[in-house]
Design an enzyme around this catalytic site. Structure first.
Site, PDB file in Angstrom:
ATOM      1  N   GLN A   1      58.398  41.825  60.247  1.00  0.00           N
ATOM      2  CA  GLN A   1      56.997  42.404  60.438  1.00  0.00           C
ATOM      3  C   GLN A   1      56.022  41.407  61.005  1.00  0.00           C
ATOM      4  O   GLN A   1      55.808  40.317  60.098  1.00  0.00           O
ATOM      5  CB  GLN A   1      56.480  43.133  59.113  1.00  0.00           C
ATOM      6  CG  GLN A   1      55.286  43.740  59.064  1.00  0.00           C
ATOM      7  CD  GLN A   1      54.443  43.565  57.748  1.00  0.00           C
ATOM      8  OE1 GLN A   1      53.992  42.948  57.168  1.00  0.00           O
ATOM      9  NE2 GLN A   1      54.714  44.979  56.914  1.00  0.00           N
TER      10      GLN A   1
ATOM     11  N   GLU B   1      54.669  49.378  52.729  1.00  0.00           N
ATOM     12  CA  GLU B   1      55.021  48.212  52.046  1.00  0.00           C
ATOM     13  C   GLU B   1      54.458  47.918  50.608  1.00  0.00           C
ATOM     14  O   GLU B   1      55.278  47.349  49.926  1.00  0.00           O
ATOM     15  CB  GLU B   1      54.488  46.949  52.907  1.00  0.00           C
ATOM     16  CG  GLU B   1      54.704  45.379  52.444  1.00  0.00           C
ATOM     17  CD  GLU B   1      54.439  44.540  53.415  1.00  0.00           C
ATOM     18  OE1 GLU B   1      53.558  44.635  54.321  1.00  0.00           O
ATOM     19  OE2 GLU B   1      55.017  43.406  52.973  1.00  0.00           O
TER      20      GLU B   1
HETATM   21  C1  LIG Z   1      56.440  35.827  50.180  1.00  0.00           C
HETATM   22  C2  LIG Z   1      55.533  36.416  51.546  1.00  0.00           C
HETATM   23  C3  LIG Z   1      56.050  36.983  52.420  1.00  0.00           C
HETATM   24  C4  LIG Z   1      55.170  37.556  53.551  1.00  0.00           C
HETATM   25  N1  LIG Z   1      55.783  38.340  54.756  1.00  0.00           N
HETATM   26  C5  LIG Z   1      55.001  38.583  55.799  1.00  0.00           C
HETATM   27  C6  LIG Z   1      55.515  39.170  56.645  1.00  0.00           C
HETATM   28  O1  LIG Z   1      56.939  39.706  56.748  1.00  0.00           O
HETATM   29  N2  LIG Z   1      54.864  39.530  57.736  1.00  0.00           N
HETATM   30  C7  LIG Z   1      53.488  39.385  57.787  1.00  0.00           C
HETATM   31  O2  LIG Z   1      53.058  39.860  58.783  1.00  0.00           O
HETATM   32  N3  LIG Z   1      52.867  38.510  56.971  1.00  0.00           N
HETATM   33  C8  LIG Z   1      53.738  38.299  55.510  1.00  0.00           C
HETATM   34  N4  LIG Z   1      53.082  37.549  54.826  1.00  0.00           N
HETATM   35  C9  LIG Z   1      51.570  37.083  54.882  1.00  0.00           C
HETATM   36  C10 LIG Z   1      50.762  37.697  54.006  1.00  0.00           C
HETATM   37  O3  LIG Z   1      50.430  38.972  54.495  1.00  0.00           O
HETATM   38  C11 LIG Z   1      49.451  37.104  54.030  1.00  0.00           C
HETATM   39  O4  LIG Z   1      49.706  35.643  53.469  1.00  0.00           O
HETATM   40  C12 LIG Z   1      48.241  37.571  53.250  1.00  0.00           C
HETATM   41  O5  LIG Z   1      47.815  38.763  53.898  1.00  0.00           O
HETATM   42  C13 LIG Z   1      47.126  36.495  52.793  1.00  0.00           C
HETATM   43  O6  LIG Z   1      46.813  35.969  54.111  1.00  0.00           O
HETATM   44  P1  LIG Z   1      46.524  34.451  54.374  1.00  0.00           P
HETATM   45  O7  LIG Z   1      47.868  33.794  53.893  1.00  0.00           O
HETATM   46  O8  LIG Z   1      46.090  34.326  55.789  1.00  0.00           O
HETATM   47  O9  LIG Z   1      45.176  34.160  53.196  1.00  0.00           O
HETATM   48  P2  LIG Z   1      43.866  34.399  53.592  1.00  0.00           P
HETATM   49  O10 LIG Z   1      43.505  35.569  53.901  1.00  0.00           O
HETATM   50  O11 LIG Z   1      43.114  33.224  54.080  1.00  0.00           O
HETATM   51  O12 LIG Z   1      43.166  34.089  51.911  1.00  0.00           O
HETATM   52  C14 LIG Z   1      42.898  32.955  51.219  1.00  0.00           C
HETATM   53  C15 LIG Z   1      42.477  33.388  49.968  1.00  0.00           C
HETATM   54  O13 LIG Z   1      41.215  33.736  50.118  1.00  0.00           O
HETATM   55  C16 LIG Z   1      40.960  35.270  49.586  1.00  0.00           C
HETATM   56  N5  LIG Z   1      40.505  35.981  50.298  1.00  0.00           N
HETATM   57  C17 LIG Z   1      40.336  36.255  51.773  1.00  0.00           C
HETATM   58  N6  LIG Z   1      39.618  37.272  52.133  1.00  0.00           N
HETATM   59  C18 LIG Z   1      38.942  37.641  51.157  1.00  0.00           C
HETATM   60  C19 LIG Z   1      37.867  38.725  50.686  1.00  0.00           C
HETATM   61  N7  LIG Z   1      37.407  39.256  51.782  1.00  0.00           N
HETATM   62  N8  LIG Z   1      37.476  38.839  49.489  1.00  0.00           N
HETATM   63  C20 LIG Z   1      38.073  38.298  48.448  1.00  0.00           C
HETATM   64  N9  LIG Z   1      38.940  37.199  48.660  1.00  0.00           N
HETATM   65  C21 LIG Z   1      39.486  36.963  49.836  1.00  0.00           C
HETATM   66  C22 LIG Z   1      42.699  35.762  49.442  1.00  0.00           C
HETATM   67  O14 LIG Z   1      42.702  36.601  48.388  1.00  0.00           O
HETATM   68  C23 LIG Z   1      43.150  34.353  49.023  1.00  0.00           C
HETATM   69  O15 LIG Z   1      43.278  34.202  47.998  1.00  0.00           O
HETATM   70  C24 LIG Z   1      53.976  37.174  53.552  1.00  0.00           C
HETATM   71  C25 LIG Z   1      53.275  36.347  52.542  1.00  0.00           C
HETATM   72  C26 LIG Z   1      54.046  36.026  51.558  1.00  0.00           C
HETATM   73  C27 LIG Z   1      53.527  35.024  50.496  1.00  0.00           C
END
Ligand SMILES: Cc1cc2nc3c(=O)[nH]c(=O)nc-3n(C[C@H](O)[C@H](O)[C@H](O)COP(=O)(O)OP(=O)(O)OC[C@H]3O[C@@H](n4cnc5c(N)ncnc54)[C@H](O)[C@@H]3O)c2cc1C
Length: 398
Positions: free
Chosen positions: A130, A248
């Site tokens: 994905q 998902e």
């Molecule tokens: C094990 C694992 C598997 C994954 N697999 C996939 C995959 O197969 N495909 C894919 O596309 N993605 C995948 N991901 C990515 C995952 O969807 C993202 O890591 C997740 O959406 C968070 O985005 P970010 O890491 O950019 O963090 P950010 O969005 O930058 O967030 C950082 C912190 O800020 C907080 N935050 C951000 N915005 C807000 C808000 N509006 N209000 C409150 N708090 C907020 C978050 O909760 C977090 O604590 C995976 C992640 C993990 C850990």
């Protein structure tokens, strides 16, 4: 594919009996941890072989239409299927992402796409990943920058994806790319089925703290995707993404409750072996784990019921995702607490007598589930959705 056995009319007992006969013949009893390869590639091959066996005997994808190789079972029989598989400790399906992508293809794919993609997806002849998240687009997914430019009958895709689970093993990616102008947000995004073996795709595995590489960073450099592999309309990919994320966060976890009921059984055994069933605090934690596993199972049934009635999981998916993430973290925390230092030890007689799993599975689970409150949307995002869309708190605050 309609010559596949139709088990729709069976009673729950009849289905369970038929499934047990199949399992007795094809599954070598419980899958002991020691027989499941720990190296990722070998483990994947092991799980794919099992999935192909299930498919070839008409036992794969219990809720999916029979037309595409599923079983098309009603909810009550799906529950029986999940229960028997969990009790027999069959290998875990290797295709969690496939089972997330599948419902979106069913909802938005063309007839030709369903014909092309679904059978190999269910049999795991082809694996999917994905491709949503990017280095600057996780929670704020609508800000993604990977670009797809229409050029005749292909889209030329360039950009970078990250944290893409299983990308290093995948054959296809459900890729979100910007087709609208920069800054067009959710309204300028298109969903594409992108061939991971096409020129210009480079997946680099990222090692995590379990020691394994669950996900990868994917570079897309002028990758050509036929227009025929666009899923849904141009600039209408947000609906596909929402449907995919809904699954998902919910239906892909439908069988997890059953499996976790079994794992909590292992936890109780562990507590008994460690002499930790008399202390009131331990008893309370164990009772909570058992109760929560049951709640998870019921929540899974609830959302599956909604999907079978023709709906999408909707915001209820966030409830299940959060419930699941907190449960599996708590379960593994409790297990490592019960094990003490033994949790970190490899196989040895003293370690096994103390209730350690031979391959350090409890510890690996503890490390792996640190990510449960991040993947598929962070716990903060799920809580906001629940507050807003399920409980209507934004309205209340007005
Ligand atoms: C094990 C694992 C598997 C994954 N697999 C996939 C995959 O197969 N495909 C894919 O596309 N993605 C995948 N991901 C990515 C995952 O969807 C993202 O890591 C997740 O959406 C968070 O985005 P970010 O890491 O950019 O963090 P950010 O969005 O930058 O967030 C950082 C912190 O800020 C907080 N935050 C951000 N915005 C807000 C808000 N509006 N209000 C409150 N708090 C907020 C978050 O909760 C977090 O604590 C995976 C992640 C993990 C850990």
């Amino acid at each position: 594919m309609t010559d596949r056995p139709d088990r729709n009319g069976l009673s729950a007992d009849e289905l369970a009996a038929e499934l047990r006969v199949f399992l007795a013949e094809h599954h070598p009893g419980r899958t002991p941890p020691a027989t499941v390869p720990t190296a990722a590639a070998e483990r994947l091959a092991f799980q794919r072989t099992w999935q192909a066996t299930l498919f070839d005997h008409g036992w794969a994808a219990p809720g999916w239409p029979r037309r595409w190789g599923g079983m098309g079972l009603p909810l009550r029989l799906q529950a029986v299927h999940h229960r028997e598989m969990a009790l027999a400790r069959t290998p875990v399906a290797p295709s969690r992402i496939g089972y997330i992508v599948g419902p979106s293809l069913l909802a938005y794919g063309t007839e030709a796409q369903l014909e092309r993609f679904l059978r190999p997806l269910i049999r795991t002849d082809e694996l999917w990943c994905q491709g949503f998240s990017e280095p600057d687009a996780g929670s704020d997914l609508a800000s993604l920058r990977t670009r797809a430019v229409l050029d005749g009958d292909v889209y030329r895709v360039t950009g970078r994806k990250v944290w893409t689970s299983g990308a290093q093993f995948a054959d296809w990616m459900l890729c979100l790319a910007r087709t609208g102008p920069a800054g067009s947000g959710a309204a300028g995004i298109t969903a594409l089925a992108l061939d991971m073996h096409a020129p210009g795709v480079n997946a680099r595995p990222l090692r995590d703290m379990t020691g394994g590489a669950h996900f990868a960073e994917v570079e897309l450099d002028d990758v050509r995707v036929p227009v025929a592999y666009r899923v849904g309309d141009e600039n209408a990919g947000w609906a596909v993404a929402r449907a995919t994320l809904g699954h998902e966060r919910s239906t892909s976890l439908a069988s997890a409750g059953m499996r976790y009921r079994r794992v909590t059984g292992d936890l109780l055994e562990l507590a008994q072996r460690r002499g930790r069933t008399d202390d009131p605090y331990d008893r309370d934690a164990l009772a909570r784990a058992v109760t929560d596993a049951r709640l998870l199972e019921w929540s899974g049934q609830r959302v599956l019921g909604r999907v079978l009635e023709g709906g999408e999981p909707g915001p209820l998916a966030s409830v299940i995702r959060l419930q699941h993430a907190l449960f599996e973290q708590g379960l593994h925390e409790l297990a490592t607490d019960l094990l003490g230092p033994h949790a970190a030890l490899a196989a040895s007689e003293a370690h096994l007598a103390a209730g350690g799993k031979q391959d350090g599975a409890w510890l690996r689970g503890f490390l792996r589930t640190r990510a449960s409150t991040i993947g598929a949307g962070t716990a903060e995002i799920q809580r906001t959705t629940i507050a807003d869309k399920v409980l209507g708190l934004r309205e209340v605050g007005r």
